[in-house]
Design a protein around this motif. Structure first.
Motif, PDB file in Angstrom:
ATOM      1  N   LYS A 107       8.577  12.216  -2.466  1.00  0.00           N
ATOM      2  CA  LYS A 107       8.814  10.582  -3.528  1.00  0.00           C
ATOM      3  C   LYS A 107      10.796  11.716  -4.508  1.00  0.00           C
ATOM      4  CE  LYS A 107       5.748   7.423  -2.948  1.00  0.00           C
ATOM      5  NZ  LYS A 107       4.132   6.178  -3.750  1.00  0.00           N
TER       6      LYS A 107
ATOM      7  N   TYR B 110       8.335  -0.933   1.872  1.00  0.00           N
ATOM      8  CA  TYR B 110       6.873  -1.512   1.025  1.00  0.00           C
ATOM      9  C   TYR B 110       6.512  -2.604   1.505  1.00  0.00           C
ATOM     10  CZ  TYR B 110       6.512   3.421  -0.821  1.00  0.00           C
ATOM     11  OH  TYR B 110       6.311   5.002  -1.305  1.00  0.00           O
TER      12      TYR B 110
ATOM     13  N   GLU C 261       4.751  -4.640   2.890  1.00  0.00           N
ATOM     14  CA  GLU C 261       3.250  -5.081   3.077  1.00  0.00           C
ATOM     15  C   GLU C 261       2.111  -5.036   1.363  1.00  0.00           C
ATOM     16  OE1 GLU C 261      -0.067  -2.309   4.000  1.00  0.00           O
ATOM     17  OE2 GLU C 261       0.920  -0.769   4.709  1.00  0.00           O
TER      18      GLU C 261
ATOM     19  N   LEU D 154       5.816   0.442  -8.133  1.00  0.00           N
ATOM     20  CA  LEU D 154       6.177   1.846  -6.855  1.00  0.00           C
ATOM     21  C   LEU D 154       8.082   1.519  -6.492  1.00  0.00           C
ATOM     22  CD1 LEU D 154       4.911   3.281  -4.494  1.00  0.00           C
ATOM     23  CD2 LEU D 154       4.488   1.216  -3.529  1.00  0.00           C
TER      24      LEU D 154
ATOM     25  N   ARG E 206      -1.249  12.321   6.973  1.00  0.00           N
ATOM     26  CA  ARG E 206      -2.110  11.787   5.951  1.00  0.00           C
ATOM     27  C   ARG E 206      -3.241  12.779   5.179  1.00  0.00           C
ATOM     28  NH1 ARG E 206      -1.381   6.326   4.637  1.00  0.00           N
ATOM     29  NH2 ARG E 206      -2.972   5.957   4.945  1.00  0.00           N
TER      30      ARG E 206
ATOM     31  N   THR F 112      -4.786   9.090  -1.482  1.00  0.00           N
ATOM     32  CA  THR F 112      -3.323   8.254  -2.238  1.00  0.00           C
ATOM     33  C   THR F 112      -3.582   8.544  -3.769  1.00  0.00           C
ATOM     34  OG1 THR F 112      -3.681   5.867  -0.139  1.00  0.00           O
ATOM     35  CG2 THR F 112      -2.297   5.674  -2.897  1.00  0.00           C
TER      36      THR F 112
ATOM     37  N   ILE G 250      -0.974   7.662  -9.223  1.00  0.00           N
ATOM     38  CA  ILE G 250      -0.788   7.110  -8.374  1.00  0.00           C
ATOM     39  C   ILE G 250       0.034   7.017  -7.167  1.00  0.00           C
ATOM     40  CG2 ILE G 250      -1.433   4.584  -9.024  1.00  0.00           C
ATOM     41  CD1 ILE G 250      -3.594   4.431  -6.928  1.00  0.00           C
ATOM     42  N   THR G 251       1.362   6.639  -8.415  1.00  0.00           N
ATOM     43  CA  THR G 251       2.943   5.995  -8.237  1.00  0.00           C
ATOM     44  C   THR G 251       3.577   6.611  -7.476  1.00  0.00           C
ATOM     45  OG1 THR G 251       2.844   3.809  -9.733  1.00  0.00           O
ATOM     46  CG2 THR G 251       4.816   4.920  -8.580  1.00  0.00           C
TER      47      THR G 251
ATOM     48  N   VAL H 103       4.246  11.749  -2.291  1.00  0.00           N
ATOM     49  CA  VAL H 103       5.119  12.354  -1.327  1.00  0.00           C
ATOM     50  C   VAL H 103       4.212  10.176  -0.569  1.00  0.00           C
ATOM     51  CG1 VAL H 103       5.639  14.279  -0.152  1.00  0.00           C
ATOM     52  CG2 VAL H 103       3.097  13.465  -0.252  1.00  0.00           C
ATOM     53  N   HIS H 104       4.824   9.932   0.825  1.00  0.00           N
ATOM     54  CA  HIS H 104       4.472   8.061   1.096  1.00  0.00           C
ATOM     55  C   HIS H 104       4.917   9.465   3.454  1.00  0.00           C
ATOM     56  CE1 HIS H 104       4.141   4.876   3.684  1.00  0.00           C
ATOM     57  NE2 HIS H 104       5.505   5.815   4.185  1.00  0.00           N
ATOM     58  N   GLY H 105       3.805   8.800   3.726  1.00  0.00           N
ATOM     59  CA  GLY H 105       2.883   9.136   4.674  1.00  0.00           C
ATOM     60  C   GLY H 105       2.684   7.253   6.437  1.00  0.00           C
TER      61      GLY H 105
ATOM     62  N   ASP I  21       0.877   4.811   8.114  1.00  0.00           N
ATOM     63  CA  ASP I  21      -0.616   4.761   8.052  1.00  0.00           C
ATOM     64  C   ASP I  21      -1.228   4.712   9.411  1.00  0.00           C
ATOM     65  OD1 ASP I  21      -0.328   2.452   8.893  1.00  0.00           O
ATOM     66  OD2 ASP I  21      -1.131   1.484   6.290  1.00  0.00           O
TER      67      ASP I  21
HETATM   68  N1  LIG Z   1       0.072   1.901 -10.123  1.00  0.00           N
HETATM   69  C1  LIG Z   1      -0.820   2.056  -8.367  1.00  0.00           C
HETATM   70  N2  LIG Z   1      -0.073   2.284  -7.169  1.00  0.00           N
HETATM   71  C2  LIG Z   1      -0.462   2.004  -6.349  1.00  0.00           C
HETATM   72  C3  LIG Z   1      -2.098   1.603  -5.447  1.00  0.00           C
HETATM   73  N3  LIG Z   1      -2.638   1.458  -4.697  1.00  0.00           N
HETATM   74  C4  LIG Z   1      -0.657   1.917  -4.276  1.00  0.00           C
HETATM   75  N4  LIG Z   1      -0.284   2.905  -4.761  1.00  0.00           N
HETATM   76  C5  LIG Z   1       1.300   3.285  -4.228  1.00  0.00           C
HETATM   77  O1  LIG Z   1       1.305   2.492  -3.666  1.00  0.00           O
HETATM   78  C6  LIG Z   1       2.360   3.305  -2.516  1.00  0.00           C
HETATM   79  C7  LIG Z   1       1.943   2.382  -1.143  1.00  0.00           C
HETATM   80  O2  LIG Z   1       0.532   2.335  -0.929  1.00  0.00           O
HETATM   81  P1  LIG Z   1      -0.857   2.305   0.284  1.00  0.00           P
HETATM   82  O3  LIG Z   1       0.095   2.143   1.743  1.00  0.00           O
HETATM   83  O4  LIG Z   1      -2.155   1.615   0.174  1.00  0.00           O
HETATM   84  O5  LIG Z   1      -1.614   3.542   0.189  1.00  0.00           O
HETATM   85  P2  LIG Z   1      -1.399   4.620   1.447  1.00  0.00           P
HETATM   86  O6  LIG Z   1      -0.927   4.481   2.434  1.00  0.00           O
HETATM   87  O7  LIG Z   1      -2.180   5.365   1.462  1.00  0.00           O
HETATM   88  O8  LIG Z   1      -0.140   5.712   0.867  1.00  0.00           O
HETATM   89  P3  LIG Z   1       1.644   6.248   1.008  1.00  0.00           P
HETATM   90  O9  LIG Z   1       1.039   7.260   2.273  1.00  0.00           O
HETATM   91  O10 LIG Z   1       1.819   5.946  -0.354  1.00  0.00           O
HETATM   92  O11 LIG Z   1       1.943   4.702   1.742  1.00  0.00           O
HETATM   93  C8  LIG Z   1       1.192   4.663  -3.500  1.00  0.00           C
HETATM   94  O12 LIG Z   1       1.586   5.968  -1.978  1.00  0.00           O
HETATM   95  C9  LIG Z   1       0.922   4.436  -3.546  1.00  0.00           C
HETATM   96  O13 LIG Z   1       1.746   4.782  -4.963  1.00  0.00           O
HETATM   97  C10 LIG Z   1      -2.637   0.873  -6.698  1.00  0.00           C
HETATM   98  O14 LIG Z   1      -3.259   0.625  -6.535  1.00  0.00           O
HETATM   99  N5  LIG Z   1      -1.724   1.251  -8.066  1.00  0.00           N
END
Ligand SMILES: Nc1nc2c(ncn2[C@@H]2O[C@H](COP(=O)(O)OP(=O)(O)OP(=O)(O)O)[C@@H](O)[C@H]2O)c(=O)[nH]1
Ligand SMILES: [Mg+2]
Length: 135
Positions: free
Chosen positions: A9, A49, A51, A61, A85, A91, A109-110, A114-116, A118
Motif C-alpha cells: 500500500k 475492495y 466486499e 480505505l 497472509r 489485519t 489498521i488502514t 500490505v494487502h493479501g 484471502d
Molecule cells: N479503519 C478500519 N479499517 C479496516 C477495518 N477492517 C479492515 N480495514 C481495512 O480494510 C482492509 C481490508 O480489510 P479485510 O479484507 O477485512 O482485511 P484482511 O483480509 O485481513 O487484509 P487485507 O489483506 O488488507 O485484505 C484492511 O487491510 C484494513 O486496512 C476496520 O475495522 N477499521
C-alpha cells in the motif's frame, strides 16, 4: 501451483518497505510471477475492495490506497494465499505478531503496509483485475 495477489500500500511504498516485503515473500519460498508499480484510480480501488463497500472504513480505505504509488504483485507457491497472509500478519497491526510485516512495521489498521488475497477464489478475482493478461 497456487497463486495469490499482494499489494504494498502507499504507506509501505513511502516508508521504503517494498524491498523488505518482497524479500520476505521470496525468502519464504514464494516466487514472483508478475510485479508493477502503479497508482490506483478510485474506481479500481472500489472494485478491488468491493466486499467492504458500505462499511464505515471504506471511504478512508479507498482514499488511502489512492493516495500514492502502490506495488502490485502475483506470487506463486505451495499454499501461497495462506503463506502470504501469515507473512503479512493480522489485519490490525496491534494484533499482528512481531516477525510479520504488519507486526514489525505498522501501528494503524488502514495504513497497514500490505494487502493479501484471502482465498484462492479471491486471488483469481484480484489477479484478473490487476493482471488481466496473466494466464
Ligand atoms: N479503519 C478500519 N479499517 C479496516 C477495518 N477492517 C479492515 N480495514 C481495512 O480494510 C482492509 C481490508 O480489510 P479485510 O479484507 O477485512 O482485511 P484482511 O483480509 O485481513 O487484509 P487485507 O489483506 O488488507 O485484505 C484492511 O487491510 C484494513 O486496512 C476496520 O475495522 N477499521
Ligand atoms: Mg481482505
Amino acid at each position: 501451483m497456487e497463486r495469490t495477489f499482494v499489494m504494498v500500500k502507499p504507506d509501505g511504498v513511502k516508508a521504503g518497505l517494498v524491498g523488505e516485503c518482497i524479500r520476505r515473500y521470496e525468502a519464504r519460498g514464494l516466487a514472483l510471477v508478475d510485479l508493477r508499480l502503479d497508482r490506483l484510480t478510485a474506481e479500481i480501488a472500489q472494485v478491488h475492495y468491493g466486499e467492504h463497500a458500505g462499511k464505515p472504513f471504506f471511504p478512508g480505505l479507498v482514499e488511502h490506497v489512492t493516495s500514492g504509488p502502490v506495488v502490485l504483485m502475483v506470487l506463486e507457491g505451495e499454499g501461497a494465499v495462506a503463506a502470504a497472509r501469515k507473512t503479512n500478519g493480522a489485519t490490525n497491526p496491534l494484533d499482528a505478531e512481531p516477525g510479520s510485516i504488519r507486526g514489525d512495521f505498522a501501528l494503524e489498521i488502514t495504513a497497514n503496509v500490505v494487502h493479501g488475497s484471502d482465498s484462492v477464489t479471491t486471488a483469481e478475482r484480484e489477479i484478473g483485475i490487476f493482471f488481466p493478461n496473466l494466464k
